[in-house]
Design an enzyme around this catalytic site. Structure first.
Site, PDB file in Angstrom:
ATOM      1  N   ASP A  49       0.822  -1.223   0.000  1.00 31.71           N
ATOM      2  CA  ASP A  49       0.000   0.000   0.000  1.00 31.71           C
ATOM      3  C   ASP A  49       0.849   1.262   0.000  1.00 31.71           C
ATOM      4  O   ASP A  49       0.631   2.173  -0.802  1.00 31.71           O
ATOM      5  CB  ASP A  49      -0.922   0.044   1.230  1.00 31.71           C
ATOM      6  N   SER A  66      -3.756  -9.424   7.680  1.00 31.20           N
ATOM      7  CA  SER A  66      -3.227  -8.076   7.774  1.00 31.20           C
ATOM      8  C   SER A  66      -2.552  -7.984   9.137  1.00 31.20           C
ATOM      9  O   SER A  66      -3.168  -8.271  10.164  1.00 31.20           O
ATOM     10  CB  SER A  66      -4.378  -7.085   7.658  1.00 31.20           C
ATOM     11  N   ARG A  90       0.387   4.352  17.190  1.00 30.04           N
ATOM     12  CA  ARG A  90      -0.045   5.344  16.204  1.00 30.04           C
ATOM     13  C   ARG A  90       0.242   6.784  16.596  1.00 30.04           C
ATOM     14  O   ARG A  90       0.736   7.563  15.773  1.00 30.04           O
ATOM     15  CB  ARG A  90      -1.532   5.160  15.852  1.00 30.04           C
ATOM     16  N   ASP A 119      -7.004   2.935  12.908  1.00 31.31           N
ATOM     17  CA  ASP A 119      -5.701   3.596  12.804  1.00 31.31           C
ATOM     18  C   ASP A 119      -5.767   4.960  12.113  1.00 31.31           C
ATOM     19  O   ASP A 119      -5.053   5.882  12.489  1.00 31.31           O
ATOM     20  CB  ASP A 119      -4.705   2.681  12.087  1.00 31.31           C
TER      21      ASP A 119
HETATM   22  N1  ARG Z   1      -7.697  -3.893  15.959  1.00 31.17           N
HETATM   23  C1  ARG Z   1      -6.496  -3.407  16.503  1.00 31.17           C
HETATM   24  C2  ARG Z   1      -6.567  -1.942  16.797  1.00 31.17           C
HETATM   25  O1  ARG Z   1      -7.445  -1.287  16.339  1.00 31.17           O
HETATM   26  C3  ARG Z   1      -5.293  -3.707  15.668  1.00 31.17           C
HETATM   27  C4  ARG Z   1      -5.316  -3.217  14.272  1.00 31.17           C
HETATM   28  C5  ARG Z   1      -4.004  -3.536  13.670  1.00 31.17           C
HETATM   29  N2  ARG Z   1      -3.978  -3.750  12.303  1.00 31.17           N
HETATM   30  C6  ARG Z   1      -3.862  -4.947  11.716  1.00 31.17           C
HETATM   31  N3  ARG Z   1      -3.636  -4.952  10.476  1.00 31.17           N
HETATM   32  N4  ARG Z   1      -3.998  -6.050  12.365  1.00 31.17           N
HETATM   33  O2  ARG Z   1      -5.760  -1.412  17.510  1.00 31.17           O
END
Ligand code: ARG
Length: 404
Positions: free
Chosen positions: A14, A174, A94, A123
């Site tokens: 990406d 992911s 983040r 995110d």
């Molecule tokens: N669901 C978790 C959060 O919102 C992790 C998201 C992380 N991304 C991933 N591609 N698993 O903090």
């Protein structure tokens, strides 16, 4: 003229596609930033790749120590688990990444910052809330939210422009990884009626295959900060790495969570967070030992708020600062040693020691040496139960009157 965009770059498909797409769409120069939070492999390769793909500059920021000190430690002080389960590895990273992006944007006098998030996750909110708080004039661009490519179209775009397609594109999941944990979603995890396939795990041995002998670890805390393992003083970063290794070996820290996302949907995530799970368990236990009941009970509510605000990307909200100040203040007595047993997927606290312990043997014992005043309990119960007794007597009177 301002014509630079700072892109949060991971080396994945990406953000690699985003370099070319941003350049063409915004007629801008792209500055890539990759923030090292303790999990990325081959950072030099990632840095070079950005330049090969047309970025005018490519920076790698080592933020591991800041991550541990300024983000993971407050999370530990807050015993932070979102919805009682998720130690918030991704959520904690983040605001730090966005903070670094804001710095680089300022250095390069960039008009915009770009990130690779889609429009469906948490995110994007975390990045953008942080940027709104720290760099309110910088424009935010989210290519993956704007370009409208399907996966196939994106791969075709990459092919057409000579953008290498990483092998991880074939991974069914992911992933997001840092010192505090590994997050996996998508693929077959989206069918919540199926058990997660074994290949979703990477950091942890399955509890069934974990060693038959437990590991016993003494974790020393000084004012809430983990400072030693088994008597060896260690930096926080090293304590976390070692507990990830050892905890992972014993199958600790697998978390299967159907969670409530900020954007309104429920999603299924598999986390691996051995060090976080062990440290949170030990820290909370020590807090319970040294804090009076009122503090423990009240702090639990504050801690829950901290976890929610972290999940929701409100790291730089003034309330967050106030919650953290409250939690930090209460670390004053959190000094001592907690012994944990790691065994086949479970961490349990098996012994505690602290000069600030409020556990008083003479008050607790049922044996010789008991100093608890048993007679005082009589008057205590009379007054503690008085409202209930008063009510019961009234009911009795009202019932009698109704029957006569
Ligand atoms: N669901 C978790 C959060 O919102 C992790 C998201 C992380 N991304 C991933 N591609 N698993 O903090």
């Amino acid at each position: 003229m301002q014509n630079k965009i700072v892109l949060a770059y991971s080396g994945g498909l990406d953000t690699s596609v985003a370099i070319k797409w941003l350049k063409d769409t915004y007629h801008a120069d792209i500055v890539c930033v990759c923030v090292d939070l303790g999990a990325a492999k081959n950072l030099e390769g990632i840095q070079k790749k950005a330049l090969t793909l047309g970025a005018i500059a490519s920076e790698v920021v080592d933020a591991k120590a800041a991550f541990a000190q300024d983000f993971l430690l407050p999370a530990l002080f807050a015993n932070a688990l979102y919805e009682g389960r998720y130690p918030l590895a991704t959520a904690l990273s983040r605001p730090l990444i966005a903070q670094e992006l804001a710095k680089v944007a300022q250095q390069h006098d960039a008009f915009a910052v770009a990130h690779g998030c889609t429009g469906k996750g948490n995110d994007q909110v975390r990045f953008e809330l942080t940027l709104m708080a720290l760099a309110p004039h910088v424009k935010v661009i989210a290519p993956a939210r704007e370009w409208g490519f399907t996966r196939e179209e994106e791969i075709a775009y990459a092919g057409k422009h000579g953008i290498p397609i990483p092998v991880t594109v074939n991974s069914p999941y992911s992933l997001d990884v840092n010192l505090w944990g590994r997050s996996a979603e998508c693929g077959s995890l989206e069918n919540i009626g199926l058990m997660p396939p074994p290949d979703v795990y990477d950091w942890t041995t399955s509890p069934e295959q974990a060693p038959d002998a437990p590991a016993i670890v003494k974790i020393a805390f000084d004012k809430g900060v983990p400072v030693a393992l088994n008597g060896n003083n260690m930096a926080l970063l090293d304590i976390i790495s070692e507990l990830n290794r050892l905890g992972g070996l014993h199958g600790i820290g697998r978390i299967d969570h159907v969670e409530n996302r900020l954007v309104g949907i429920k999603s299924h995530e598999i986390y691996e967070a051995p060090a976080a799970v062990v440290l949170l368990e030990a820290h909370k236990d020590l807090e319970m030992l040294v804090h009076p009941k009122d503090v423990t009970h009240f702090k639990t509510a504050i801690d829950k708020k901290f976890a929610e605000m972290t999940y929701n990307g409100q790291w730089f909200h003034p309330l967050m600062g106030a919650l953290q100040a409250f939690q930090a203040r209460l670390q004053e007595p959190v000094t001592g040693t907690i012994t944990v047993k790691l065994f086949k997927g479970h961490v349990s606290v098996v012994a505690r020691e602290s000069a600030n312990s409020l556990y008083n043997f003479s008050l607790a014992t049922y044996d010789k040496g008991d100093q608890f005043n048993h007679q005082a309990a009589v008057g205590f119960i009379q007054l503690f139960g008085l409202p209930q007794k008063t009510l019961a007597l009234l009911h009795e009177k009202q019932l009698a009157a109704a029957q006569s």
